[in-house]
Design an enzyme around this catalytic site. Structure first.
Site, PDB file in Angstrom:
ATOM      1  N   ASP A 298       1.062  -1.287  -0.177  1.00 36.26           N
ATOM      2  CA  ASP A 298      -0.113   0.059   0.082  1.00 36.26           C
ATOM      3  C   ASP A 298       0.909   1.097  -0.007  1.00 36.26           C
ATOM      4  OD1 ASP A 298      -2.260   1.667   0.113  1.00 36.26           O
ATOM      5  OD2 ASP A 298      -2.607   1.421   2.374  1.00 36.26           O
ATOM      6  N   HIS A 299       0.315   2.611  -0.279  1.00 41.14           N
ATOM      7  CA  HIS A 299       1.103   3.655   0.110  1.00 41.14           C
ATOM      8  C   HIS A 299       0.653   3.975   1.381  1.00 41.14           C
ATOM      9  CE1 HIS A 299       1.252   3.939  -4.521  1.00 41.14           C
ATOM     10  NE2 HIS A 299       2.550   3.595  -4.121  1.00 41.14           N
ATOM     11  N   PHE A 472      -5.066   4.505   0.317  1.00 44.08           N
ATOM     12  CA  PHE A 472      -6.268   3.556  -0.065  1.00 44.08           C
ATOM     13  C   PHE A 472      -5.697   2.800  -1.430  1.00 44.08           C
ATOM     14  CE2 PHE A 472      -8.426   6.955   2.452  1.00 44.08           C
ATOM     15  CZ  PHE A 472      -9.282   5.959   3.184  1.00 44.08           C
ATOM     16  N   HIS A 473      -4.340   2.296  -1.316  1.00 43.57           N
ATOM     17  CA  HIS A 473      -3.660   1.960  -2.729  1.00 43.57           C
ATOM     18  C   HIS A 473      -3.522   0.285  -2.495  1.00 43.57           C
ATOM     19  CE1 HIS A 473      -2.780   6.047  -4.232  1.00 43.57           C
ATOM     20  NE2 HIS A 473      -4.114   6.079  -4.418  1.00 43.57           N
ATOM     21  N   PRO A 474      -4.211  -0.546  -1.830  1.00 42.13           N
ATOM     22  CA  PRO A 474      -3.770  -1.898  -1.500  1.00 42.13           C
ATOM     23  C   PRO A 474      -3.454  -2.710  -2.864  1.00 42.13           C
ATOM     24  CG  PRO A 474      -6.172  -1.880  -1.283  1.00 42.13           C
ATOM     25  CD  PRO A 474      -5.612  -0.372  -1.468  1.00 42.13           C
TER      26      PRO A 474
END
EC number: 1.1.99.1
Length: 556
Positions: A298-299, A472-474
């Protein structure tokens, strides 16, 4: 019920597949979505400026939470994912960022993934896109996804922030998705010319949903994939509140597009995953694949917030008495404050020479507020979101139960490497330097957060532990490749099985440098051609920037 293809998940990739596969009138497709329709009258998902609202409830958001994160003071952190037609493209921040060309070239260095290089993928980014200023070597002019460029004069803070980055010695770039990602510049957004969110439900499904060969079922919660030996032959799901499963068979393939959290869960419930984990829940083993649910990435990002000395921020738009006018302008004209996501400027930099391509991303926002709409500062302000791009930390997604309604155990292991801490310390210090450039002098007031007293490594680390949030970048939980932890091959086919592919952000071997939505759509477009047995689009010949040891920033 029988179909040629069953697609699980009507998100950023699933809707692309549904639309492309049904272009052949003889191909039948069932599209299953656990959420509801994307109600066009609901301003919460349709108005770009309302992007914080869908994250607050559970109508459009799965609202997962992580297990206590061991390196983040054991915080349980948000892990929002889109629910409904459009998936996360229905609730995301609408930033149209593709990542860096070298992200994809890096994937393509893995044996068997050679055709995932940047120049192989660029034609598919272009195919998906209609950019409002027309096409060129990097951008499309007639694709399903509307992309809007930033227009001059929207807010003086955007230009001032870009200029400050340049004054600090970093490059300026006219297009973060063009020849050169590195530097500061305007940010493209997935917004229609009428000021509406351009989700994949709007872009893709609108042209496909009336086709007789496409069946869409909403409120259809996939329980498991049905196998005959090692071949996927159908899907069983629960409709609405029913506890009685419905099933359909797939004559050709089952296409799993449920995203980085749900795709590994569905595989695990279906008997595909680590034999040890499945035995815990008495799930009959179809295929032992230890990589399912591993490699989660993620980020992480944090906000630096400042007071604004001039009344040019979006603070007045947060006052209830100004909102009816903003709403009317947007509803009837598709214009005004409501028609933008307000992430109109950003940038990518290398924090140190050792990074071959940018490792830090910036989003600028002309108001001081949390991403989910909470903790708004009660005055004019602005903020800078900053985070590292390719953390070495890896986590996992593992089922806790056979019940499809039960959320899985999600652990990102955020900040588990020394590199993570070094990157965040660098990022905060570099950001402060940028914020103190002359271009921002007339606007910049006091630092609200973290606050000037936060200076030492220890103080910065503690701030990150307590305040960094997910972007919110899984991704990465069904990774593409051929090593022992890979789940799918270079065409998305699950290793060891037949008739089953995964097509979504979970197949990314390594997270990209930027927001994931544009690349997830590209993956859908590229895989659609593979599934149909079509030749790939001809490789692009466009040039792209590689730093090749150039200094991180110009000497002043």
């Amino acid at each position: 019920m029988q179909f040629d293809y069953i697609i699980i998940g009507a998100g950023s990739a699933g809707n692309v597949l549904a639309t492309r596969l049904t272009e052949d009138p003889n191909t039948t497709v069932l599209l299953l979505e656990a959420g509801g329709p994307d109600y066009r009258f609901d301003f919460r998902t349709q108005m770009p400026a309302a992007l914080a609202f869908p994250l607050q409830g559970k109508r459009y958001n799965w609202a997962y939470e992580t297990e206590p994160e061991p390196f983040m003071n054991n915080r349980r952190m948000e892990c929002g994912r889109g629910k409904g037609l459009g998936g996360s493209s229905l609730i995301n921040g609408m930033c149209y960022i593709r990542g860096n060309a070298l992200d994809l070239d890096n994937w393509a260095q893995e044996p068997g993934l050679e055709n995932w290089s940047y120049l192989d993928c660029l034609p598919y980014y272009r195919k998906a896109e209609t950019r409002d200023v027309g096409e060129n070597d990097y951008h499309g002019g007639d694709g399903p996804v509307s992309v809007t460029t930033s227009k001059p004069g929207v807010n003086p803070l955007f230009e001032a922030m870009i200029e400050a980055g340049v004054q600090a010695g970093y490059p300026r770039t006219d297009d973060l998705n063009g020849y050169q990602q590195e530097g500061f510049g305007p940010m493209d957004r997935t917004v229609t010319p009428h000021g509406r969110r351009a989700s994949t439900a709007r872009g893709y499904l609108d042209q496909a949903k009336s086709r007789p060969n496409l069946t869409i079922r909403t409120h259809a919660m996939t329980d498991h994939i049905i196998f005959d030996g090692k071949r996927a032959v159908g899907v069983e799901w629960l409709e609405g509140d029913s506890t009685i499963p419905t099933r359909a068979t797939a004559n050709k393939e089952v296409l799993l597009c449920a995203g980085a959290i749900a795709s590994p869960q569905i595989l695990q419930r279906s008997g595909v995953g680590s034999a040890e984990l499945l035995a815990e829940f008495d799930i009959p083993l179809v295929h032992d694949l230890p990589g399912v649910g591993e490699n989660l990435q993620d980020h992480l990002e944090m906000y630096l917030q400042y007071e604004c000395k001039e009344p040019v921020s979006l603070y007045p738009a947060l006052q209830w008495w100004n909102q009816p006018k903003i709403g009317a302008e947007w509803l009837f004209g598709g214009t005004g404050v409501g028609a933008s996501n307000h992430f109109e400027a950003g940038g990518f930099i290398r924090s140190r020479e050792e990074f071959a391509w940018p490792n830090i991303q910036y989003h600028f926002l002309p108001v001081a507020i949390n991403y989910n709409g909470s903790n708004a500062v009660k005055e004019h302000g602005f903020q800078c979101h900053v985070g590292s791009m390719r953390s070495p930390s890896r986590g996992h997604v593992r089922i806790k139960s056979r019940d499809p309604h039960q959320h899985p155990a999600i652990l990102f292991n955020y900040m588990s490497h020394e590199q993570d801490w070094q990157e965040f310390r660098d990022a905060i210090r570099i950001t402060r330097e940028i914020m103190h450039q002359p271009a921002l002098d007339q606007y910049r007031g006091r630092e609200i957060s973290p606050g000037v007293e936060c200076q030492t490594d220890e103080q910065l680390d503690e701030f990150v532990r307590n305040h960094a949030e997910t972007a919110f970048h899984p991704c990465g939980t069904c990774k593409m490749g051929y090593d022992e932890m890979a789940v799918v091959d270079g065409e998305g086919r699950v290793h060891g099985l037949e008739g089953l592919r995964v097509v979504d952000a979970s197949i990314m071997p390594q997270i990209i440098t930027g927001n994931l939505n544009a690349t997830t759509i590209m993956i859908g477009e590229k895989m659609a051609d593979m599934i149909r047995g079509k030749d790939a689009l001809p490789r692009s010949t466009a040039g792209y920037y590689v730093a090749n040891g150039r200094p991180v920033r110009a000497k002043k």
